[in-house]
Each structure stands twice: as C-alpha cells, then as structure tokens.
Scaffold this active site. Structure first.
Site, PDB file in Angstrom:
ATOM      1  NE  ARG A 104      -2.335   0.949   3.662  1.00  0.00           N
ATOM      2  CZ  ARG A 104      -3.054   1.324   4.711  1.00  0.00           C
ATOM      3  NH1 ARG A 104      -4.357   1.273   4.673  1.00  0.00           N
ATOM      4  NH2 ARG A 104      -2.466   1.719   5.806  1.00  0.00           N
ATOM      5  CB  THR A 108      -1.930   7.157  -3.123  1.00  0.00           C
ATOM      6  OG1 THR A 108      -1.365   5.829  -3.197  1.00  0.00           O
ATOM      7  CG2 THR A 108      -1.020   8.127  -3.848  1.00  0.00           C
ATOM      8  CG  ASP A 200       3.051  -2.244   8.953  1.00  0.00           C
ATOM      9  OD1 ASP A 200       3.237  -3.443   8.628  1.00  0.00           O
ATOM     10  OD2 ASP A 200       3.077  -1.320   8.129  1.00  0.00           O
ATOM     11  CG  ASP A 203       6.800  -2.736   9.557  1.00  0.00           C
ATOM     12  OD1 ASP A 203       7.468  -3.249   8.636  1.00  0.00           O
ATOM     13  OD2 ASP A 203       6.468  -1.538   9.570  1.00  0.00           O
TER      14      ASP A 203
HETATM   15  C1  PRP Z   1      -0.913  -4.106   4.759  1.00  0.00           C
HETATM   16  C2  PRP Z   1      -1.775  -5.321   5.004  1.00  0.00           C
HETATM   17  C3  PRP Z   1      -2.687  -5.321   3.799  1.00  0.00           C
HETATM   18  C4  PRP Z   1      -2.882  -3.847   3.561  1.00  0.00           C
HETATM   19  C5  PRP Z   1      -4.231  -3.472   4.089  1.00  0.00           C
HETATM   20  O1  PRP Z   1       0.068  -4.382   3.846  1.00  0.00           O
HETATM   21  O2  PRP Z   1      -1.057  -6.502   5.145  1.00  0.00           O
HETATM   22  O3  PRP Z   1      -2.138  -5.950   2.667  1.00  0.00           O
HETATM   23  O4  PRP Z   1      -1.856  -3.155   4.266  1.00  0.00           O
HETATM   24  O5  PRP Z   1      -4.526  -2.176   3.775  1.00  0.00           O
HETATM   25  P1  PRP Z   1      -5.684  -1.767   2.754  1.00  0.00           P
HETATM   26  O6  PRP Z   1      -6.879  -2.588   3.121  1.00  0.00           O
HETATM   27  O7  PRP Z   1      -5.864  -0.305   3.041  1.00  0.00           O
HETATM   28  O8  PRP Z   1      -5.190  -2.010   1.367  1.00  0.00           O
HETATM   29  P2  PRP Z   1       1.245  -3.329   3.493  1.00  0.00           P
HETATM   30  O9  PRP Z   1       0.852  -2.455   2.361  1.00  0.00           O
HETATM   31  O10 PRP Z   1       1.678  -2.631   4.763  1.00  0.00           O
HETATM   32  O11 PRP Z   1       2.391  -4.261   2.913  1.00  0.00           O
HETATM   33  P3  PRP Z   1       3.279  -5.371   3.679  1.00  0.00           P
HETATM   34  O12 PRP Z   1       2.374  -6.541   3.984  1.00  0.00           O
HETATM   35  O13 PRP Z   1       4.293  -5.696   2.649  1.00  0.00           O
HETATM   36  O14 PRP Z   1       3.847  -4.754   4.918  1.00  0.00           O
HETATM   37  N1  URA Z   2      -2.054  -2.355   7.254  1.00  0.00           N
HETATM   38  C1  URA Z   2      -1.630  -2.767   8.454  1.00  0.00           C
HETATM   39  O1  URA Z   2      -0.683  -3.541   8.561  1.00  0.00           O
HETATM   40  N2  URA Z   2      -2.263  -2.292   9.535  1.00  0.00           N
HETATM   41  C2  URA Z   2      -3.298  -1.446   9.477  1.00  0.00           C
HETATM   42  O2  URA Z   2      -3.849  -1.066  10.520  1.00  0.00           O
HETATM   43  C3  URA Z   2      -3.721  -1.024   8.207  1.00  0.00           C
HETATM   44  C4  URA Z   2      -3.094  -1.508   7.101  1.00  0.00           C
END
Ligand code: PRP
Ligand code: URA
Length: 209
Positions: A104, A108, A200, A203
């Site tokens: 994400r 944006t 997150d 993370d």
């Molecule tokens: C996080 C999570 C989802 C997304 C959710 O991933 O694991 O994939 O955000 O958010 P949304 O519903 O607003 O799209 P992230 O983009 O942080 O990537 P990562 O798993 O690589 O840390």
């Molecule tokens: N992605 C995450 O990992 N946590 C949140 O709360 C939202 C998006």
C-alpha cells in the site's frame, strides 16, 4: 451476496487480544497469527461439500465421508498474508499455495502490484486469499481482481482484523466473495491504520520496525 462472518470463537478472540498488545514480540506475534489462521480455516471450511464413499474398517464395511468439492488453494497477499499460510496448511495440507505481491503506497493508500504467481489449475480451485488486515480494502479488492482476471471463480477472503470501511469496499467490489474476519474494529485513522487494530502487521510479523 457473499457471507461476511465475524469469528466469535473464544480461542480466536483470546489470541487476537494477545496479538494486539504492543509488547507482544515478533516471535509470539508470528506464532499467534498462524494459530488464529488455523482456527479460522476450521470455521471457514464448515460448508465444504462431502460425498459418501464405501470403505472397510478393520471390523466391517461402512459408508464414510470424503470431501467432494473443488480442491483448495491458499493465496497470501505479500508480505503479511504469508503469516497465515502455515496455519491454513495445518488444516488443509493438500492445498496449493499461490502468491500475490501488493503493498500500500503510504501517501495515496492505493495498492501497488509487484508479483503474482498462482498454481496452474487455480481456476479450478476454491481459493482462500489471506491477509491479516482489511483496512481501506484496496489491497484485497486489487488481489481478488487479479485472481478473477486469471480465471479464478471461487474465492474466499480471510483476515484477522477488519475495518468497516474495508468490509464495505470489498463487498461492493466483489459481492460474490465470502469474507471471514477474526475481529471487526471501529474505524480507520487518518493514515489508513485500523483503530484499535494492531499496528503494521507486516512489520510486526517480520520484525522490520
Ligand atoms: C498491509 C496489510 C494489507 C494492507 C491493508 O500491507 O497486510 O495488505 O496493508 O490495507 P488496505 O486494506 O488499506 O489495502 P502493506 O501495504 O503494509 O504491505 P506489507 O504486507 O508488505 O507490509
Ligand atoms: N495495514 C496494516 O498492517 N495495519 C493497518 O492497521 C492497516 C493496514
């Protein structure tokens, strides 16, 4: 219209309560995400079809049950969805595993695609998409659109924590998809994080912050 099912099981709720705590270590977080996914798989497979098969026990012949429907696949959304794969496979060991890479954009909040590798016969399978977090819903909506473009028809989405905004976006974009949720939270904050949430997920699983 697909189902939206929030898991009420006390073991799931107890484990999610520990996952949420800020002092929970990455090791414990990973283990608990996997365990929650295992329990959720149990609940999300309740309606799988069975057929009768004639078998013989050491004592006598009988009519037993066997899964009759489509074979399954688990498709995690990278990265955080990976944390749910092992738990799913504990319950459904014969499932194949595909991967969809999305992150994400922090400005944006829109999903950015970077990877997609699916089992060759994915279109014939019942596909369980996993991601611990359903926030704006952008990532889940995009991942499921990618699957549909590749011919996948039977899709279920499993997340540990969802925001109402994400559930709305996902049900509107993909009304045919059943959604399984560990806990439904209150809202999103200005940065698109789920409140109260767990921070997150990627993370915390991989210890990257
Ligand atoms: C996080 C999570 C989802 C997304 C959710 O991933 O694991 O994939 O955000 O958010 P949304 O519903 O607003 O799209 P992230 O983009 O942080 O990537 P990562 O798993 O690589 O840390
Ligand atoms: N992605 C995450 O990992 N946590 C949140 O709360 C939202 C998006």
């Amino acid at each position: 219209m697909g189902k939206v099912l929030v898991m009420e099981h006390p073991l799931i709720q107890h484990k999610i309560g520990i996952i949420r705590r800020k002092e929970t270590s990455s090791k414990e977080f990973r283990e608990l995400v996997s365990e929650v996914a295992m329990f959720m798989a149990y609940e999300a497979t309740r309606d799988l079809k069975l057929k009768d098969v004639e078998i013989e026990t050491p004592i006598t012949k009988m009519t037993a049950k066997e899964l009759a429907g489509k074979k399954m696949a688990v498709v995690p959304i990278l990265r955080a969805g990976l944390g749910m794969v092992e738990g799913m496979l504990t319950m459904v060991p014969a499932a194949k595993v595909g991967h969809i890479g999305l992150y994400r954009d922090p400005e944006t909040l829109k999903p950015v695609e970077y990877y997609c590798k699916l089992p060759a016969d994915c279109g014939e399978r019942e596909v369980f998409v996993t991601d611990p977090m359903l926030a704006t819903g952008g990532s889940a909506v995009a991942a499921i659109s990618m699957l549909k473009e590749k011919g996948v028809k039977n899709i279920r989405f499993m997340c540990i924590i969802a925001a109402p905004e994400g559930v709305k976006a996902l049900t509107e974009a993909h009304p045919d998809v059943d959604i399984y949720i560990g806990a439904l939270d209150d809202h999103l904050n200005d940065h698109g994080y789920i409140v109260p949430g767990l921070g997150d997920a990627g993370d915390r699983i991989f210890g990257t912050k």
